[in-house]
Write an enzyme that holds these catalytic residues in place. Structure first.
Site, PDB file in Angstrom:
ATOM      1  N   ASP A  80      -6.080  -0.206  -0.695  1.00  0.00           N
ATOM      2  CA  ASP A  80      -6.921  -1.023  -1.578  1.00  0.00           C
ATOM      3  C   ASP A  80      -8.083  -1.659  -0.850  1.00  0.00           C
ATOM      4  O   ASP A  80      -8.097  -1.783   0.379  1.00  0.00           O
ATOM      5  CB  ASP A  80      -6.080  -2.141  -2.189  1.00  0.00           C
ATOM      6  CG  ASP A  80      -5.729  -3.214  -1.149  1.00  0.00           C
ATOM      7  OD1 ASP A  80      -5.169  -2.849  -0.093  1.00  0.00           O
ATOM      8  OD2 ASP A  80      -6.040  -4.394  -1.379  1.00  0.00           O
ATOM      9  N   ASP A 125      -3.258   0.916  11.493  1.00  0.00           N
ATOM     10  CA  ASP A 125      -4.600   0.636  11.985  1.00  0.00           C
ATOM     11  C   ASP A 125      -4.455   0.008  13.373  1.00  0.00           C
ATOM     12  O   ASP A 125      -4.178   0.718  14.337  1.00  0.00           O
ATOM     13  CB  ASP A 125      -5.297  -0.275  10.965  1.00  0.00           C
ATOM     14  CG  ASP A 125      -6.734  -0.578  11.297  1.00  0.00           C
ATOM     15  OD1 ASP A 125      -7.319   0.152  12.105  1.00  0.00           O
ATOM     16  OD2 ASP A 125      -7.285  -1.550  10.767  1.00  0.00           O
ATOM     17  N   GLU A 158       4.994   4.304   6.020  1.00  0.00           N
ATOM     18  CA  GLU A 158       3.777   3.479   5.979  1.00  0.00           C
ATOM     19  C   GLU A 158       2.624   4.253   5.362  1.00  0.00           C
ATOM     20  O   GLU A 158       2.574   5.485   5.477  1.00  0.00           O
ATOM     21  CB  GLU A 158       3.376   3.088   7.412  1.00  0.00           C
ATOM     22  CG  GLU A 158       3.733   1.675   7.808  1.00  0.00           C
ATOM     23  CD  GLU A 158       2.909   0.615   7.090  1.00  0.00           C
ATOM     24  OE1 GLU A 158       2.426   0.854   5.965  1.00  0.00           O
ATOM     25  OE2 GLU A 158       2.760  -0.468   7.654  1.00  0.00           O
ATOM     26  N   LYS A 162      -5.376   5.342  12.314  1.00  0.00           N
ATOM     27  CA  LYS A 162      -6.585   5.263  13.137  1.00  0.00           C
ATOM     28  C   LYS A 162      -6.116   4.927  14.555  1.00  0.00           C
ATOM     29  O   LYS A 162      -6.150   3.759  14.962  1.00  0.00           O
ATOM     30  CB  LYS A 162      -7.506   4.154  12.611  1.00  0.00           C
ATOM     31  CG  LYS A 162      -7.950   4.329  11.159  1.00  0.00           C
ATOM     32  CD  LYS A 162      -8.710   3.100  10.677  1.00  0.00           C
ATOM     33  CE  LYS A 162      -9.024   3.194   9.204  1.00  0.00           C
ATOM     34  NZ  LYS A 162      -9.509   1.909   8.642  1.00  0.00           N
ATOM     35  N   PHE A 221     -13.518   2.079   6.630  1.00  0.00           N
ATOM     36  CA  PHE A 221     -12.571   1.478   5.704  1.00  0.00           C
ATOM     37  C   PHE A 221     -12.452   2.392   4.491  1.00  0.00           C
ATOM     38  O   PHE A 221     -13.449   2.719   3.850  1.00  0.00           O
ATOM     39  CB  PHE A 221     -13.039   0.089   5.276  1.00  0.00           C
ATOM     40  CG  PHE A 221     -11.998  -0.664   4.531  1.00  0.00           C
ATOM     41  CD1 PHE A 221     -11.005  -1.345   5.206  1.00  0.00           C
ATOM     42  CD2 PHE A 221     -11.992  -0.669   3.146  1.00  0.00           C
ATOM     43  CE1 PHE A 221     -10.022  -2.024   4.516  1.00  0.00           C
ATOM     44  CE2 PHE A 221     -11.005  -1.351   2.448  1.00  0.00           C
ATOM     45  CZ  PHE A 221     -10.025  -2.025   3.135  1.00  0.00           C
ATOM     46  N   ARG A 241      -6.164   1.277  -5.627  1.00  0.00           N
ATOM     47  CA  ARG A 241      -4.880   1.842  -5.195  1.00  0.00           C
ATOM     48  C   ARG A 241      -4.512   3.083  -6.014  1.00  0.00           C
ATOM     49  O   ARG A 241      -3.848   3.976  -5.534  1.00  0.00           O
ATOM     50  CB  ARG A 241      -3.752   0.814  -5.359  1.00  0.00           C
ATOM     51  CG  ARG A 241      -3.830  -0.366  -4.401  1.00  0.00           C
ATOM     52  CD  ARG A 241      -2.492  -1.089  -4.398  1.00  0.00           C
ATOM     53  NE  ARG A 241      -2.566  -2.432  -3.857  1.00  0.00           N
ATOM     54  CZ  ARG A 241      -2.481  -2.742  -2.563  1.00  0.00           C
ATOM     55  NH1 ARG A 241      -2.352  -1.793  -1.672  1.00  0.00           N
ATOM     56  NH2 ARG A 241      -2.537  -3.980  -2.159  1.00  0.00           N
ATOM     57  N   GLY A 246       0.783  -1.234   0.000  1.00  0.00           N
ATOM     58  CA  GLY A 246       0.000   0.000   0.000  1.00  0.00           C
ATOM     59  C   GLY A 246       0.813   1.283   0.000  1.00  0.00           C
ATOM     60  O   GLY A 246       0.433   2.277  -0.618  1.00  0.00           O
TER      61      GLY A 246
HETATM   62  P1  IMP Z   1      -2.368  -2.837  10.991  1.00  0.00           P
HETATM   63  O1  IMP Z   1      -1.887  -1.558  11.591  1.00  0.00           O
HETATM   64  O2  IMP Z   1      -1.543  -4.029  11.356  1.00  0.00           O
HETATM   65  O3  IMP Z   1      -3.847  -3.064  11.241  1.00  0.00           O
HETATM   66  O4  IMP Z   1      -2.170  -2.815   9.429  1.00  0.00           O
HETATM   67  C1  IMP Z   1      -2.321  -1.698   8.664  1.00  0.00           C
HETATM   68  C2  IMP Z   1      -2.534  -2.188   7.252  1.00  0.00           C
HETATM   69  O5  IMP Z   1      -3.890  -2.623   7.091  1.00  0.00           O
HETATM   70  C3  IMP Z   1      -2.359  -1.051   6.271  1.00  0.00           C
HETATM   71  O6  IMP Z   1      -1.030  -0.969   5.814  1.00  0.00           O
HETATM   72  C4  IMP Z   1      -3.357  -1.414   5.193  1.00  0.00           C
HETATM   73  O7  IMP Z   1      -2.757  -2.265   4.252  1.00  0.00           O
HETATM   74  C5  IMP Z   1      -4.455  -2.159   5.917  1.00  0.00           C
HETATM   75  N1  IMP Z   1      -5.587  -1.254   6.255  1.00  0.00           N
HETATM   76  C6  IMP Z   1      -5.982  -0.849   7.478  1.00  0.00           C
HETATM   77  N2  IMP Z   1      -7.047  -0.034   7.408  1.00  0.00           N
HETATM   78  C7  IMP Z   1      -7.327   0.104   6.083  1.00  0.00           C
HETATM   79  C8  IMP Z   1      -8.316   0.860   5.344  1.00  0.00           C
HETATM   80  O8  IMP Z   1      -9.167   1.595   5.878  1.00  0.00           O
HETATM   81  N3  IMP Z   1      -8.252   0.732   3.996  1.00  0.00           N
HETATM   82  C9  IMP Z   1      -7.354  -0.037   3.339  1.00  0.00           C
HETATM   83  N4  IMP Z   1      -6.409  -0.752   3.986  1.00  0.00           N
HETATM   84  C10 IMP Z   1      -6.399  -0.685   5.350  1.00  0.00           C
HETATM   85 MG    MG Z   2       0.557  -1.245   4.478  1.00  0.00          MG
END
Ligand code: IMP
Ligand code: MG
Length: 181
Positions: A160, A104, A100, A132, A153, A166, A46
């Protein structure tokens, strides 16, 4: 592109807003790392779009770019994270900036930082375009943060839904989503 735009219920950030924020983040990083050697690390996929725009705004900084590919368990839940592709170069005694797209729950980043710390870099900082913070499960904080997102989301600018959207130049909330991330 028009068809993709039609799938977006609400645009949260325009192309211009994103561009301005990327410039602002690059200016802050430029100020902090001037004269230092920087290893920029991106967790694919991403963040690739952000990386391309962000690095072109960095001025007077010597940096290398390396990529890490991780796989997660079922997304949205903490699960097993694995390295699919490791870095190509050593980060020993180097300043690392993880670039990054989105933090999330923090799972991917928490794992990446844990692994990279073992290699004794001089420092590790995190720059994310979106986050977030209230969804965080693991203790991860960004050092440079672009936009705080609502608990929705979103897609676009590298983010994506099932590999689609993307290349949208804006970031927005999908009208319909048939399954979680
Ligand atoms: P986390 O912090 O381990 O939950 O991972 C973050 C990754 O989850 C990001 O790099 C995205 O690839 C994906 N992700 C989390 N929230 C979203 C969203 O709202 N849209 C698209 N991808 C998301
Ligand atoms: Mg990512």
């Amino acid at each position: 592109m028009n068809q993709m735009i039609d799938d977006i219920g609400e645009i949260l950030f325009s192309e211009e807003e994103i561009k301005a924020k990327v410039k602002e983040l690059a200016a802050r990083v430029t100020a902090d790392y001037r004269g230092k050697e920087l290893c920029i690390i991106t967790i694919l996929r991403g963040a690739a779009i952000f990386l391309a725009d962000f690095t072109r705004e960095l001025e007077d900084i010597n940096f290398t770019i390396d990529f890490l590919v991780l796989s997660r368990g079922s997304a949205g839940k903490t699960g097993e994270v694995k390295i699919i592709k490791d870095l190509d170069h050593s980060i020993y005694k180097k300043h690392v900036l993880i670039v990054e797209d989105m933090i999330d729950i923090g799972e991917s980043l928490h794992y990446a930082i844990k692994v990279l710390r073992l290699r004794n870099p001089a420092s590790i900082k995190v720059c994310t375009l979106f986050e977030k913070p209230y969804r965080r499960i693991l203790p991860i904080e960004s050092d440079y943060s672009g936009f705080i997102l609502p608990d929705e989301f979103v897609v676009g600018y590298g983010l994506d839904y099932r590999q689609k959207y993307r290349n949208l130049p804006v970031v927005g909330i999908l009208k319909q989503k048939t399954s979680p991330r």
